[in-house]
Design a protein around this motif. Structure first.
Motif, PDB file in Angstrom:
ATOM      1  N   SER A  45      54.999  16.813  35.447  1.00 48.91           N
ATOM      2  CA  SER A  45      55.915  16.544  36.548  1.00 48.91           C
ATOM      3  C   SER A  45      57.337  16.776  36.036  1.00 48.91           C
ATOM      4  O   SER A  45      57.566  16.865  34.832  1.00 48.91           O
ATOM      5  CB  SER A  45      55.755  15.108  37.053  1.00 48.91           C
ATOM      6  OG  SER A  45      56.489  14.917  38.255  1.00 48.91           O
ATOM      7  N   ALA A  46      58.285  16.871  36.956  1.00 50.09           N
ATOM      8  CA  ALA A  46      59.647  17.227  36.563  1.00 50.09           C
ATOM      9  C   ALA A  46      60.668  16.467  37.395  1.00 50.09           C
ATOM     10  O   ALA A  46      60.382  16.009  38.509  1.00 50.09           O
ATOM     11  CB  ALA A  46      59.869  18.730  36.718  1.00 50.09           C
ATOM     12  N   VAL A  47      61.865  16.341  36.827  1.00 49.05           N
ATOM     13  CA  VAL A  47      62.997  15.775  37.534  1.00 49.05           C
ATOM     14  C   VAL A  47      64.181  16.721  37.357  1.00 49.05           C
ATOM     15  O   VAL A  47      64.356  17.306  36.291  1.00 49.05           O
ATOM     16  CB  VAL A  47      63.349  14.366  37.013  1.00 49.05           C
ATOM     17  CG1 VAL A  47      63.754  14.392  35.551  1.00 49.05           C
ATOM     18  CG2 VAL A  47      64.439  13.728  37.856  1.00 49.05           C
ATOM     19  N   THR A  48      64.964  16.906  38.413  1.00 50.54           N
ATOM     20  CA  THR A  48      66.133  17.777  38.356  1.00 50.54           C
ATOM     21  C   THR A  48      67.394  16.933  38.202  1.00 50.54           C
ATOM     22  O   THR A  48      67.636  16.007  38.982  1.00 50.54           O
ATOM     23  CB  THR A  48      66.244  18.628  39.629  1.00 50.54           C
ATOM     24  OG1 THR A  48      65.085  19.477  39.725  1.00 50.54           O
ATOM     25  CG2 THR A  48      67.495  19.503  39.599  1.00 50.54           C
ATOM     26  N   VAL A  49      68.157  17.251  37.174  1.00 51.22           N
ATOM     27  CA  VAL A  49      69.446  16.596  36.957  1.00 51.22           C
ATOM     28  C   VAL A  49      70.501  17.471  37.628  1.00 51.22           C
ATOM     29  O   VAL A  49      70.696  18.621  37.230  1.00 51.22           O
ATOM     30  CB  VAL A  49      69.748  16.445  35.457  1.00 51.22           C
ATOM     31  CG1 VAL A  49      71.067  15.721  35.245  1.00 51.22           C
ATOM     32  CG2 VAL A  49      68.605  15.707  34.757  1.00 51.22           C
ATOM     33  N   PRO A  50      71.194  16.964  38.640  1.00 50.91           N
ATOM     34  CA  PRO A  50      72.121  17.801  39.404  1.00 50.91           C
ATOM     35  C   PRO A  50      73.290  18.311  38.566  1.00 50.91           C
ATOM     36  O   PRO A  50      73.780  17.620  37.663  1.00 50.91           O
ATOM     37  CB  PRO A  50      72.618  16.865  40.515  1.00 50.91           C
ATOM     38  CG  PRO A  50      71.599  15.779  40.599  1.00 50.91           C
ATOM     39  CD  PRO A  50      71.078  15.614  39.214  1.00 50.91           C
ATOM     40  N   ALA A  51      73.729  19.508  38.883  1.00 49.93           N
ATOM     41  CA  ALA A  51      74.853  20.121  38.175  1.00 49.93           C
ATOM     42  C   ALA A  51      76.100  19.254  38.255  1.00 49.93           C
ATOM     43  O   ALA A  51      76.853  19.135  37.278  1.00 49.93           O
ATOM     44  CB  ALA A  51      75.130  21.508  38.758  1.00 49.93           C
ATOM     45  N   GLU A  52      76.338  18.626  39.393  1.00 47.85           N
ATOM     46  CA  GLU A  52      77.544  17.827  39.564  1.00 47.85           C
ATOM     47  C   GLU A  52      77.550  16.620  38.628  1.00 47.85           C
ATOM     48  O   GLU A  52      78.589  16.252  38.071  1.00 47.85           O
ATOM     49  CB  GLU A  52      77.675  17.361  41.017  1.00 47.85           C
ATOM     50  CG  GLU A  52      78.848  16.443  41.286  1.00 47.85           C
ATOM     51  CD  GLU A  52      80.188  17.045  40.880  1.00 47.85           C
ATOM     52  OE1 GLU A  52      81.107  16.264  40.541  1.00 47.85           O
ATOM     53  OE2 GLU A  52      80.324  18.286  40.892  1.00 47.85           O
ATOM     54  N   ALA A  53      76.388  15.992  38.426  1.00 46.24           N
ATOM     55  CA  ALA A  53      76.311  14.845  37.511  1.00 46.24           C
ATOM     56  C   ALA A  53      76.601  15.263  36.077  1.00 46.24           C
ATOM     57  O   ALA A  53      77.284  14.558  35.332  1.00 46.24           O
ATOM     58  CB  ALA A  53      74.936  14.193  37.612  1.00 46.24           C
TER      59      ALA A  53
END
Length: 209
Positions: free
Chosen positions: A159-167
């Motif tokens: 499974s995966a989680v996306t870390v947003p570019a803005e963060a």
């Protein structure tokens, strides 16, 4: 083809090698505001505890939580990384998996400066919990970052989680450099003292040779 650097007594080489396997010791990182459950089964959960942004990369803190106490032969306690597979996909499409390729086993060489490296720095726990800290370097390019995990021996699918570019961008602006990093001091190797063993023993003969 990979470019490698052989470990030497050169302080510049030592500093470069250090930067590839651990965060800078002259910086205060900034927290990236992303955390939560990445993957889970009925009895096991893999958590993203937090991300810390340095100028040279990211520290990724993960944890495993279990509903039930494991038995003595549980596979989670039989490997240095608890059998946890961790990978990262960068915004430019490059991927890296911790424990495979550079940074696995032999630390006498390092990849080229721009090549991503993901290494387990430390980990530990027992019973129903396990924590693991990883180092990703260099700093990821602008864009989203995807963290992928799996624990096949614990029955947890990929499974995966996306870390947003803005963060990531916001945290990069808050990293504080305490002072310029001084060169590493080169120490000559010091051989261990010869142990005190009975004269004429097997150890005495083996050590004398």
């Amino acid at each position: 083809m990979h470019s490698v650097m052989t470990l030497s007594g050169d302080p510049d080489d030592l500093s470069l090698l250090r930067s590839r396997f651990s965060p800078p010791d002259n910086e205060v990182p900034a927290a990236v505001g992303v955390s939560g459950v990445i993957a889970r089964s009925d009895d096991v959960a893999i958590l993203l505890v937090g991300l810390a942004r340095y100028t040279a990369g990211l520290q990724i803190d993960l944890a495993i939580r279990r509903r039930l106490d494991p038995d003595e032969q549980d596979p989670m306690h039989m490997t240095y990384n608890a059998g946890l597979l961790v990978g990262v996909e960068l915004a430019d499409g490059r991927t890296v998996v911790s424990g495979y390729g550079y940074g696995y086993g032999d630390r006498s060489t390092a990849p080229a400066a721009g090549e991503p490296v993901l290494t387990h720095r430390n980990g530990g726990g027992g019973g129903r919990e396990w924590s693991s800290s990883l180092w990703l370097t260099p700093a990821p390019p602008p864009g989203d970052l995807v963290v992928v995990v799996a624990a096949p021996n614990l029955g947890v699918d990929e499974s995966a989680v996306t870390v947003p570019a803005e963060a990531l961008r916001a945290a990069a602006g808050k990293t504080e450099v305490l002072w310029p990093r001084e060169p590493d001091r080169v120490h000559d190797a010091v051989p261990p003292p010869t142990p005190d063993v009975p004269p004429g023993s097997w150890f005495a003969r083996a050590l004398s040779g």
